[in-house]
Structure formats: C-alpha cells, structure tokens
Enzyme design. Sequence first.
Site, PDB file in Angstrom:
ATOM      1  N   ASP A 113     -32.973  -2.942  20.795  1.00  0.00           N
ATOM      2  CA  ASP A 113     -34.450  -2.137  20.975  1.00  0.00           C
ATOM      3  C   ASP A 113     -33.942  -0.487  20.224  1.00  0.00           C
ATOM      4  O   ASP A 113     -32.792  -0.655  20.231  1.00  0.00           O
ATOM      5  CB  ASP A 113     -34.512  -1.856  22.635  1.00  0.00           C
ATOM      6  N   ASP A 145     -45.011  -5.161  22.559  1.00  0.00           N
ATOM      7  CA  ASP A 145     -45.081  -5.527  23.809  1.00  0.00           C
ATOM      8  C   ASP A 145     -46.675  -6.237  24.516  1.00  0.00           C
ATOM      9  O   ASP A 145     -46.766  -6.078  25.918  1.00  0.00           O
ATOM     10  CB  ASP A 145     -45.300  -3.943  24.378  1.00  0.00           C
TER      11      ASP A 145
HETATM   12  C1  DGJ Z   1     -39.087  -2.165  24.740  1.00  0.00           C
HETATM   13  C2  DGJ Z   1     -39.370  -3.767  24.766  1.00  0.00           C
HETATM   14  O1  DGJ Z   1     -40.760  -3.774  23.589  1.00  0.00           O
HETATM   15  C3  DGJ Z   1     -39.630  -4.521  25.564  1.00  0.00           C
HETATM   16  O2  DGJ Z   1     -39.865  -5.928  25.802  1.00  0.00           O
HETATM   17  C4  DGJ Z   1     -38.600  -4.402  26.489  1.00  0.00           C
HETATM   18  O3  DGJ Z   1     -37.241  -4.685  26.204  1.00  0.00           O
HETATM   19  C5  DGJ Z   1     -38.371  -2.275  27.097  1.00  0.00           C
HETATM   20  N1  DGJ Z   1     -38.058  -1.879  26.189  1.00  0.00           N
HETATM   21  C6  DGJ Z   1     -36.964  -2.058  27.866  1.00  0.00           C
HETATM   22  O4  DGJ Z   1     -36.927  -1.457  28.532  1.00  0.00           O
END
Ligand code: DGJ
Length: 738
Positions: A486, A556
Amino acid sequence: MSVTLKPNLIDVDEQQLIFHLHNEQISYILGVETGNVLAHLYFGPRVRGYHGERRYPRIDRGFSGNLPDTLDRTYSKDDLPQEYGGNNTGDYRQPAAIIKAANGARTVDFRYQDCRLEAGKPNLTGLPQTYVEDEDEAQTLIVTLVDDVIDITLELAYTIYRDRPVITRSARFINQSEEMVDLEKAASMQLDLPTQPLDAISLPGSYARERQLTRQRLHRGVTQFESRRGGSSHHMNPFVALAEPQTTEFSGNVMGALLIYSGNHQFSLERDPIGQTRLTVGINEYNFDWQLTAGQSFQTPEVALVYSTDGLNGMSQAYHQLLRERVARGQYKNELRPVLINNWEATYFDFDADKIQSILDAASPLGIEMFVLDDGWFGHRNDDNSSLGDWSVNRKKLPAGLADISKRTHDKGMRFGLWFEPENVSADSTMFKEHPDWVLGVPNRGRTLSRNEYVLDFSQPAVVDNLFEQMTAVLDEVPIDYIKWDMNRNLTEVYSPHSVSDQEGETSHRFILGVYDLMERLTKRYPQILFEGCSGGGGRFDAGLMYYMPQSWPSDNNDPVERLRIQYGTSLVYPISAITAHVGTSPDELLGRSTTMAMRSAVAMSGTLGYELDAAKLSAADREAVQQQVAFYKQHRRLIQYGTFYRLESPFESNTVAWMFVSPDQKEALLYTFVILGAVQPEPHITKLAGLNPDQNYVEEATTEVYGGDELMQLGLYTTPVQTSDFMAQIRYFKVQD
Ligand code: DGJ
C-alpha cells in the site's frame, strides 16, 4: 535442412534515410528531412512500403522561422511533423526536451546522426519495461541524434513486436561534453500527427472514483493530462488514447499511449494552428531537473504505443495481452489468482487472533483460498496515527506473533497474505524518532502530513536498504504467500535532506527508482509470493507497478454501481487478471448504499475475486450465495482472468451495462448484464454479444437453449428476467455445441 527465416521487421532505406517498422498489423515510418531533422511520417495500419507521399509540403508560413543560414522560406520546424522537437530554435510547439547548458542557454536542436538495429529489445536498467522472451519476437531501431553545440547525444529507441500492434519508445541522453547540463524536460517520446479531427480519451478520477473514462474533442491549444503528486495518482492515469471521432468500442481507428512509469507523468496534446496534433509523453517536467554530468547518461521511462483498427476493444485487448505477457513477470503472470478474503472492512484495526480465527473458520468452508491480514498488525498501531516504519509484529494484539496467524491460516488449507506500507513513516514511530532525516522535507519548513504520515526518502539507498532488511526479517521468518503493498499519500516537500541542494529536481524520479529497487529485490528474493499493488485504493494502478506486481487494488470503493464505472475505465488499458474486485457489505462501507448481493458479486466476479467483509457475520442465505459464487468463479476463472474481454455497453452512457469474456478458442463465453436502476415500465433491452465464432452454435448452460454465434452477435439477447427493482445482475454462460 531447411531453415525458415522470419521476415525482417524494420526496413532502413539508407539512401533516403527512411525507417519503416512493420509487422502484419501496423507500420510506423519516420525519416530524415532537410537539415537532418527527424520527421514523423506515419503510424497506422500496415503498409507494404513507403514511396515518399508524406514528404512535407513546402509553403512559406509567416512568423515561422526557417533553418539557420538557409534561404529557403518554405521549410520550417514550426510545422514539420517531427519525432522529437527541440527548444528555442523556431518550433514553438511543446518541446520534447529542455536542456540548460552551462552558459544558461536552454536551446536544444537535435539532428540526425546515424542509426543501428538490434535484435529483440535492449534492457532499460532500473526501470519497468516491456520485454521479450525470445530475441526473434521483436526488433529495435535506435536512431542517434546529436546537438553538437551542447554536445549531447540522444538515442531514440523504437521496438516493434512481430505479433502485436505495439511500438515501444524511449529516449536516452548522453552528455558527451566536459560540462554538466541540466535536463529540465526529457520526454520519453513525441509524435506529430497530421491534421485531422481527434478525440482524446483519458482516465481521470479521484480517491474512490478512479479511472472515469472521459472522451473529449481536441481543439486548438494544449490539453494536458498529468500527475504532479509523486505517484501516477488516482487523479489521472498515465495513459491517453487518440481516436478518430467515429471510433466506437468495436470499430474505427485509435492509437493508445501508455507510460510504463509510476511517478509524475505528463501527456500533452497540442493542436497547432494548422490542426496538426503533437503528442508528448514522459516524466512530468514539473519540478524536474536532472543534472547530467560529463560522460553520464539519462534513460527515460518507456511508452507503449498501440494502434487498433478495431475500435477501443481492439486497443484494450492489445494492451491486456502486452501487460499480461510482456510486462508482468514471475510465476503468477499466467497463474490462476486465488480467491481471497481481506479483514480490512471486517475489523479495521480492531482484531486479535480469536477474531481472525472466526473469519478463517467461516471463510474456509466457503471455498475461499487466501486470508489477507491488512493494516494494523505491527508496532503499536491501533489506528492510522502510528507505527508505519516499525515492521515488527504487535505482540499486544497478536501475542503468538505472525507465525501463529500464518499457521492458523495454513491449517485451514488457505494461503496467508500480509499488508505493508513500506514507503511511509508515522511521526509516532521508532523509525522516525531515530531517523528524522530519512523523511522527505525542506529544511526550516513544516512537513505536510497526510493520513498522519510522512513520506520516506526513497532516493536514499540507506532508507531502501532498511526497508529491505525489515521486510525480509518478517518474510524470512513467517510463511507468507501474498503481499499487499500500500501507499497512502502523495508526496510533498519533495526535497531530500541528503542530496546537495541543486539536485532537488531529481528527487521525485529518484524516489520512484528507489521504490522500484526495493520491489525488484523483494520480488526476486521471494518468487513464490504473489504481490498486489495498492495506493489508497487505485492511486498507483499503472503499468510500471505491473512489472513487479501482476495485480492491483483498483479502488477502496466496493459499491457495485461505482465499481462498474471504475472497472470499465480500468479495463481500457489494464487486463482483468490485474483488476482485483471484492464483494463488500450492503450497505456499502464507504458510500452507505444498499445493493443486491447479485450485483455486488457479479461485479466482483468480473475481476480477480475477493471478499471484503466479515465471513463470520454472513447470514445463512449469504453464506450459501458466497459458496456458490466461489464455486462458479473457480469453474470459470481462467476464462475471466485470461479470456478476451469485450466491453459491450458503458456505465458512463447507459443504465444497462454489459461486458463479456470469450475464451481464446471462442468455445466458451460469459455474458454479464447489469441494470442499475429499475423502472415501473422497463424498456425492453437487447444486448448484442461480441467475439464469438459466427459459424458455431452455442448452448446457454442455464436454459440449454441453442443459438448461432452469428445470431448472438447480430440479433442479440433480451435482458431477462425483466425486473422492476434496482441493481439487477445476470451472468450467462455459453459453450460451443459439440
Ligand atoms: C488503503 C487500502 O486501499 C485499503 O484497502 C486498506 O488496506 C487501507 N489502506 C489500510 O490502511
């Protein structure tokens, strides 16, 4: 013994200095014009040869200067279609390169010097790129230009693949002088297209609304698509297509330009006063200044150009194959991707071993193949305010450590995946306390916080080494099958405390090179680990990352209506195997909209399937539904992940959306239709299928009805059952009749 010689892909006419790159599908032609200026002649459907028809017409255009010391007023660089325009020498369009010489002049004028041919494709050290598996599948033309006043050599590389409608381009600057120069702009490519109406198709977006396919007619002036955020960004994907106005998903001419790079990018389209279009692609010149010392070279990232005469679907399919087969690497590039469950939206930071066990117990009988432990397992992280940079397990939360969670997962017959965010650090972390100078920042200025984190200075090798050591310590100890990588913020105060001040314009590119270095080292050391890219959803969904990580989290946003648009836009370039898609809860966690399980699952089963919910909290009906989805998905996963994808009806244009997957042998197909909003009196809707064999008959599995491939494509099928409710989705499977 008879040897079959494969035909040559590049013709060089040494007399006329014309270079013709060609295969069965496309031709790309460039040539040397008066004054040794490198001119663009043609990019389009294959032609057998070139007989001079694109020699640029001569006319005296007022206020466009002519070459120095010539009396010919009919020839000007200001309108000549070129391959790589200079600066401040009479071409007033966007320059491809700006170089500040030691005397302060920014005048750049590259002229043809010579050329060479290479089998296959040369390697671009340290950068993601397309590659060949066999030297015979591509040939490369390297054209050398020189600006002999500043003594810089420019090598333009053009690779053509034998069996793909693809040309790749990149540029390499070599400082032959005794002095340092500043590269203030160094595009990967430039291309001047003849006067014609053109639409630009791009993929702008925002957080949770990535890659919203947008089409606009180009008018006079400069249209720019770019990122200045340090990453390729949610806001503008590093891609643009230029389509003739009549081009549709299924027919018409379109050219795509995809930058294989994850940092700041710039696509500029300039429609000049006589209607010609200049496309310039590369690293964004914003805050860019690369000091090229004597004898040094600078290699730009690569652009993959695709030309399609079969509309946007044809272009997308060429990109899908290229990215899957010649950008993605490692054992997973052709492998079926596991169905996973991720605990993020199920628990956020609030989990322990028991909670995880309950998810595992509930998920494994459903057929789910992998559990991913998301954010919050390290340092003392219980919310997003701390611990990034301290990559050792939080023993308060998980007293028996990660090995225990890995074992619990493996004991259930599932694979184990783990989340990292290597590029950032929390103010509240041991790493930041011990190494405040490892963070990007400008002396005497505050540092912008975003999600309460700072960006590590990956331009410093010591920082990259530290992350490598911390991550390998975890990965060497714990059996881990998958990593979600990430990156939850954009870059600010892009200044490296460790470089000399006048190298600041290098930091954002050096940052990305550092990221690539870490990715290269980790993916080489752990070939058995499946890596998935992520950046606060889809903030870095680009071809650069695909070189290291064959799949990526596009957003997300799990709401299926929003996802229809995000996945539709993403599929313009990126293959389905790379697009992960999870079934979330209803109401949706981010948006709060309630939708049907049918719609959520059909959208997620249009990509690499996963679940983003607490399996232990599913109702009996939903449990059964999930079990069926997973079984169905596994049965058809090769077709979905590696089949030929066709967009049929767009969520940007209609309430009914459709797409389909066809096996390479055209023996199987899956048709997905979605009706977003219901109506009391729904209009009958017909969807016409694509990509089938017109001469074969197909059986629809659910109804056992038989239809000709030609019928399915010409007559189409009604969307049935006709429903008046919202969020309808249907998947129909067809197989060639034996
Ligand atoms: C952003 C990601 O897109 C989410 O899926 C998740 O992993 C969060 N970060 C966690 O902080």
